[in-house]
Design a protein around this motif. Structure first.
Motif, PDB file in Angstrom:
ATOM      1  N   SER A 124     -14.627  -8.874  -5.251  1.00 24.62           N
ATOM      2  CA  SER A 124     -14.495  -7.892  -3.447  1.00 24.62           C
ATOM      3  C   SER A 124     -13.952  -8.731  -2.960  1.00 24.62           C
ATOM      4  O   SER A 124     -14.577 -10.066  -2.945  1.00 24.62           O
ATOM      5  CB  SER A 124     -15.540  -7.294  -3.179  1.00 24.62           C
ATOM      6  OG  SER A 124     -16.290  -6.689  -3.711  1.00 24.62           O
ATOM      7  N   ILE A 125     -12.692  -8.749  -2.673  1.00 25.57           N
ATOM      8  CA  ILE A 125     -11.769  -9.840  -1.224  1.00 25.57           C
ATOM      9  C   ILE A 125     -11.050  -9.168  -0.096  1.00 25.57           C
ATOM     10  O   ILE A 125     -11.665  -7.705  -0.087  1.00 25.57           O
ATOM     11  CB  ILE A 125     -10.565 -10.795  -2.055  1.00 25.57           C
ATOM     12  CG1 ILE A 125      -9.854  -9.055  -2.516  1.00 25.57           C
ATOM     13  CG2 ILE A 125     -10.899 -10.926  -3.378  1.00 25.57           C
ATOM     14  CD1 ILE A 125      -8.356 -10.077  -3.331  1.00 25.57           C
ATOM     15  N   TYR A 126     -11.799  -9.583   0.452  1.00 25.34           N
ATOM     16  CA  TYR A 126     -10.569  -9.493   2.131  1.00 25.34           C
ATOM     17  C   TYR A 126      -9.313  -9.467   2.274  1.00 25.34           C
ATOM     18  O   TYR A 126      -8.875 -10.679   1.960  1.00 25.34           O
ATOM     19  CB  TYR A 126     -11.708 -10.305   2.991  1.00 25.34           C
ATOM     20  CG  TYR A 126     -10.717  -9.773   4.117  1.00 25.34           C
ATOM     21  CD1 TYR A 126     -11.782  -8.483   5.064  1.00 25.34           C
ATOM     22  CD2 TYR A 126      -9.945 -10.911   5.211  1.00 25.34           C
ATOM     23  CE1 TYR A 126     -11.246  -8.404   6.654  1.00 25.34           C
ATOM     24  CE2 TYR A 126      -9.676  -9.997   7.136  1.00 25.34           C
ATOM     25  CZ  TYR A 126     -10.135  -8.972   6.901  1.00 25.34           C
ATOM     26  OH  TYR A 126     -10.110  -8.595   8.615  1.00 25.34           O
ATOM     27  N   MET A 127      -8.506  -7.912   1.575  1.00 25.05           N
ATOM     28  CA  MET A 127      -7.346  -7.956   1.712  1.00 25.05           C
ATOM     29  C   MET A 127      -6.897  -6.575   2.972  1.00 25.05           C
ATOM     30  O   MET A 127      -7.626  -5.728   2.541  1.00 25.05           O
ATOM     31  CB  MET A 127      -7.136  -8.011   0.252  1.00 25.05           C
ATOM     32  CG  MET A 127      -8.245  -6.394  -0.649  1.00 25.05           C
ATOM     33  SD  MET A 127      -7.850  -6.582  -2.408  1.00 25.05           S
ATOM     34  CE  MET A 127      -8.294  -5.145  -2.754  1.00 25.05           C
ATOM     35  N   ASN A 128      -5.479  -7.226   2.556  1.00 24.64           N
ATOM     36  CA  ASN A 128      -4.687  -5.539   3.173  1.00 24.64           C
ATOM     37  C   ASN A 128      -3.958  -4.390   1.450  1.00 24.64           C
ATOM     38  O   ASN A 128      -3.869  -4.963   0.709  1.00 24.64           O
ATOM     39  CB  ASN A 128      -3.718  -5.458   3.559  1.00 24.64           C
ATOM     40  CG  ASN A 128      -2.779  -4.685   3.531  1.00 24.64           C
ATOM     41  OD1 ASN A 128      -2.749  -3.725   3.416  1.00 24.64           O
ATOM     42  ND2 ASN A 128      -2.587  -4.418   5.539  1.00 24.64           N
ATOM     43  N   VAL A 129      -5.368  -3.893   1.245  1.00 25.04           N
ATOM     44  CA  VAL A 129      -5.329  -3.302   0.215  1.00 25.04           C
ATOM     45  C   VAL A 129      -3.792  -2.083  -0.138  1.00 25.04           C
ATOM     46  O   VAL A 129      -3.650  -2.738  -1.657  1.00 25.04           O
ATOM     47  CB  VAL A 129      -6.163  -1.242  -0.041  1.00 25.04           C
ATOM     48  CG1 VAL A 129      -5.929  -1.498  -1.071  1.00 25.04           C
ATOM     49  CG2 VAL A 129      -7.609  -2.704   0.143  1.00 25.04           C
ATOM     50  N   GLY A 130      -3.168  -1.797   0.482  1.00 26.38           N
ATOM     51  CA  GLY A 130      -2.312  -1.192   0.574  1.00 26.38           C
ATOM     52  C   GLY A 130      -0.523  -2.326   0.248  1.00 26.38           C
ATOM     53  O   GLY A 130       0.055  -2.135  -1.135  1.00 26.38           O
ATOM     54  N   LEU A 131      -0.694  -3.527   0.570  1.00 24.23           N
ATOM     55  CA  LEU A 131       0.071  -4.368   0.307  1.00 24.23           C
ATOM     56  C   LEU A 131      -0.374  -5.347  -1.030  1.00 24.23           C
ATOM     57  O   LEU A 131       0.769  -5.459  -2.006  1.00 24.23           O
ATOM     58  CB  LEU A 131      -0.171  -5.547   1.239  1.00 24.23           C
ATOM     59  CG  LEU A 131       0.634  -5.246   2.150  1.00 24.23           C
ATOM     60  CD1 LEU A 131       0.422  -6.591   3.745  1.00 24.23           C
ATOM     61  CD2 LEU A 131       2.594  -5.102   2.304  1.00 24.23           C
ATOM     62  N   MET A 132      -1.977  -5.354  -1.452  1.00 27.55           N
ATOM     63  CA  MET A 132      -2.592  -6.084  -2.460  1.00 27.55           C
ATOM     64  C   MET A 132      -2.568  -4.739  -3.910  1.00 27.55           C
ATOM     65  O   MET A 132      -1.659  -5.376  -4.988  1.00 27.55           O
ATOM     66  CB  MET A 132      -4.109  -6.096  -2.370  1.00 27.55           C
ATOM     67  CG  MET A 132      -4.338  -6.922  -3.958  1.00 27.55           C
ATOM     68  SD  MET A 132      -3.485  -8.648  -3.668  1.00 27.55           S
ATOM     69  CE  MET A 132      -4.661  -9.491  -2.710  1.00 27.55           C
ATOM     70  N   ALA A 133      -2.069  -3.369  -3.080  1.00 31.60           N
ATOM     71  CA  ALA A 133      -1.603  -2.864  -4.488  1.00 31.60           C
ATOM     72  C   ALA A 133      -0.104  -2.686  -5.051  1.00 31.60           C
ATOM     73  O   ALA A 133       0.249  -2.678  -6.156  1.00 31.60           O
ATOM     74  CB  ALA A 133      -1.460  -1.111  -3.934  1.00 31.60           C
ATOM     75  N   ILE A 134       1.036  -3.139  -3.860  1.00 27.82           N
ATOM     76  CA  ILE A 134       2.279  -2.907  -4.025  1.00 27.82           C
ATOM     77  C   ILE A 134       2.570  -4.700  -5.084  1.00 27.82           C
ATOM     78  O   ILE A 134       3.128  -4.947  -5.960  1.00 27.82           O
ATOM     79  CB  ILE A 134       3.083  -3.472  -2.509  1.00 27.82           C
ATOM     80  CG1 ILE A 134       2.847  -2.224  -1.408  1.00 27.82           C
ATOM     81  CG2 ILE A 134       4.409  -4.126  -3.060  1.00 27.82           C
ATOM     82  CD1 ILE A 134       3.307  -2.479  -0.876  1.00 27.82           C
ATOM     83  N   ALA A 135       1.635  -5.625  -4.735  1.00 30.02           N
ATOM     84  CA  ALA A 135       2.025  -6.493  -5.480  1.00 30.02           C
ATOM     85  C   ALA A 135       1.598  -6.861  -6.607  1.00 30.02           C
ATOM     86  O   ALA A 135       2.734  -7.031  -7.889  1.00 30.02           O
ATOM     87  CB  ALA A 135       1.092  -7.504  -4.908  1.00 30.02           C
ATOM     88  N   VAL A 136       0.233  -6.435  -6.927  1.00 32.33           N
ATOM     89  CA  VAL A 136      -0.565  -5.828  -8.427  1.00 32.33           C
ATOM     90  C   VAL A 136       0.404  -5.137  -9.097  1.00 32.33           C
ATOM     91  O   VAL A 136       1.246  -4.976 -10.247  1.00 32.33           O
ATOM     92  CB  VAL A 136      -2.186  -5.307  -8.142  1.00 32.33           C
ATOM     93  CG1 VAL A 136      -2.682  -5.147  -9.471  1.00 32.33           C
ATOM     94  CG2 VAL A 136      -2.646  -6.446  -8.043  1.00 32.33           C
ATOM     95  N   LYS A 137       0.424  -3.517  -8.425  1.00 33.49           N
ATOM     96  CA  LYS A 137       2.233  -2.219  -9.310  1.00 33.49           C
ATOM     97  C   LYS A 137       2.964  -3.127  -9.883  1.00 33.49           C
ATOM     98  O   LYS A 137       3.481  -3.069 -10.880  1.00 33.49           O
ATOM     99  CB  LYS A 137       2.435  -1.358  -8.256  1.00 33.49           C
ATOM    100  CG  LYS A 137       2.689  -0.635  -9.070  1.00 33.49           C
ATOM    101  CD  LYS A 137       3.825   0.798  -8.028  1.00 33.49           C
ATOM    102  CE  LYS A 137       4.410   1.552  -8.820  1.00 33.49           C
ATOM    103  NZ  LYS A 137       4.553   2.285  -7.927  1.00 33.49           N
ATOM    104  N   ASN A 138       3.700  -4.272  -8.993  1.00 34.18           N
ATOM    105  CA  ASN A 138       4.618  -5.064  -9.048  1.00 34.18           C
ATOM    106  C   ASN A 138       5.226  -5.852 -10.635  1.00 34.18           C
ATOM    107  O   ASN A 138       5.730  -5.732 -11.498  1.00 34.18           O
ATOM    108  CB  ASN A 138       6.078  -6.488  -8.458  1.00 34.18           C
ATOM    109  CG  ASN A 138       6.439  -5.097  -6.925  1.00 34.18           C
ATOM    110  OD1 ASN A 138       6.777  -3.763  -7.521  1.00 34.18           O
ATOM    111  ND2 ASN A 138       6.531  -5.436  -6.234  1.00 34.18           N
ATOM    112  N   ILE A 139       3.678  -6.329 -10.826  1.00 31.18           N
ATOM    113  CA  ILE A 139       2.871  -7.185 -11.287  1.00 31.18           C
ATOM    114  C   ILE A 139       3.097  -6.705 -12.867  1.00 31.18           C
ATOM    115  O   ILE A 139       3.612  -7.072 -14.238  1.00 31.18           O
ATOM    116  CB  ILE A 139       2.207  -8.616 -12.008  1.00 31.18           C
ATOM    117  CG1 ILE A 139       3.036  -9.148 -10.383  1.00 31.18           C
ATOM    118  CG2 ILE A 139       1.424  -8.805 -12.765  1.00 31.18           C
ATOM    119  CD1 ILE A 139       0.582 -10.197 -10.146  1.00 31.18           C
TER     120      ILE A 139
END
Length: 168
Positions: A124-139
């Motif tokens: 678990s990390i401190y993150m902006n879930v929406g932005l992290m989801a965008i980054a992971v989805k792109n990868i």
């Protein structure tokens, strides 16, 4: 003083090239769904004869509109991030769960019959879930887009000391 000026000019040139590449990438990503929507409309005008033709075309148009909306949403998120307007959207969340949910929703996995092998630590990390989801989805999407049909992708997530690593 001359060396400092040259370094600054090199950084500015690099930033300018990155901006040009970004603009080119965005234009390409938006052009594709737009071209498909135009082609579907032209097809319907010329060959649409029954309700099934219209229903099928509307399904394609809706799918492409969804892609366009996602791209625009991502651009707005990036803009807000650059302006420092999304600081309140950070929370502790499980990164492993985020990666798994992005993989589960990726349509290319089923279309290309790609198998995903994962070794993901529960982090678990401190993150902006929406932005992290965008980054992971792109990868994940790029990995699948450039993989052959019936191939596999390996994902690994682990933590070492205070650093988290995610590899594709």
């Amino acid at each position: 003083m001359i060396q400092a000026n040259n370094r600054m000019m090199d950084r500015l040139e690099d930033l300018f090239q990155r901006q040009q590449q970004f603009t080119s990438d965005v234009a390409h990503e938006l052009r594709t769904p737009s071209a498909i929507v135009s082609a579907e409309c032209q097809y319907l005008k010329k060959y649409g004869k029954n309700i099934d033709d219209y229903t099928e075309s509307l399904t394609v148009i809706e799918r492409q509109n969804t892609k366009t909306t996602e791209i625009i949403s991502q651009l707005l998120q990036l803009s807000r991030l650059e302006q420092g307007r999304i600081k309140d959207d950070f929370e502790y969340s499980n990164f492993k769960t985020l990666i798994e949910s992005v993989c589960d929703m990726e349509p290319l996995q089923f279309k290309k019959q790609i198998t995903i092998y994962s070794n993901l630590d529960d982090i678990s990390i401190y993150m902006n879930v929406g932005l992290m989801a965008i980054a992971v989805k792109n990868i994940i999407n790029n990995a699948m887009k450039y993989s052959k049909n019936k191939s596999s992708i390996k994902l690994k997530l682990w933590k070492m000391k205070k650093t988290m690593f995610f590899l594709k």
